[in-house]
Design an enzyme around this catalytic site. Structure first.
Site, mmCIF file in Angstrom:
data_model
loop_
_atom_site.group_PDB
_atom_site.id
_atom_site.type_symbol
_atom_site.label_atom_id
_atom_site.label_comp_id
_atom_site.label_asym_id
_atom_site.label_seq_id
_atom_site.Cartn_x
_atom_site.Cartn_y
_atom_site.Cartn_z
ATOM 1 C CB CYS A 25 -28.743 11.179 45.922
ATOM 2 S SG CYS A 25 -27.635 11.326 47.504
ATOM 3 C CD GLU A 84 -31.234 11.176 48.942
ATOM 4 O OE1 GLU A 84 -31.534 12.213 48.407
ATOM 5 O OE2 GLU A 84 -30.384 11.498 49.971
#
Length: 140
Positions: free
Chosen positions: A99, A70
């Site tokens: 994230c 991510e």
């Protein structure tokens, strides 16, 4: 979500899983795609930062500076002319808290994932921020 959207979600997740196979990490390969208006605007997989050795683990422990899929997708779109505002993130494993913070700040409105990360704190943070989170079981 309707049937057509579910088909797109499944296909983008399958593509994210295939993209994750580019990772040289041995313990877990994770792939991510950022999609906006049915176009892929960024992609990422877990690995070390650019210019570093292509080894994610040392003594079977993930090195602390390995980037998650991510994070790679979000930083890659930041260097492009695209904006992640309102985008959907497809990721093979649910986001961790670190994230999740990046996802919130990047303006991503929806996260679709396949496998559950070892804790759900990232999912809870995303939901608290009003981001739609959906798990889809995709078999390849």
């Amino acid at each position: 979500m309707g049937g057509r959207q579910h088909q797109f979600d499944c296909r983008y997740l399958e593509m994210a899983r295939i993209w994750g196979k580019n990772s040289y990490c041995k313990r877990r390969q994770v792939g991510a795609l950022l999609v906006k208006e049915r176009s892929i605007i960024s992609d990422g997989y877990n690995g070390t930062p650019s210019g570093f050795e292509n080894e994610c683990e040392e003594n079977n422990v993930t090195k602390p500076y390995v980037l998650h899929a991510e994070a790679n997708a979000i930083t890659k779109v930041a260097k492009s002319n695209n904006s992640s505002e309102g985008a959907t993130l497809y990721v093979t494993s649910s986001p961790c808290v670190e994230c999740a913070k990046l996802i919130i700040q990047a303006g991503i409105r929806r996260v679709v994932f396949a496998d559950l990360y070892h804790d759900d704190n990232g999912i809870r943070l995303l939901e608290r921020a009003g981001i739609q989170v959906q798990q889809i079981d995709v078999l390849l």
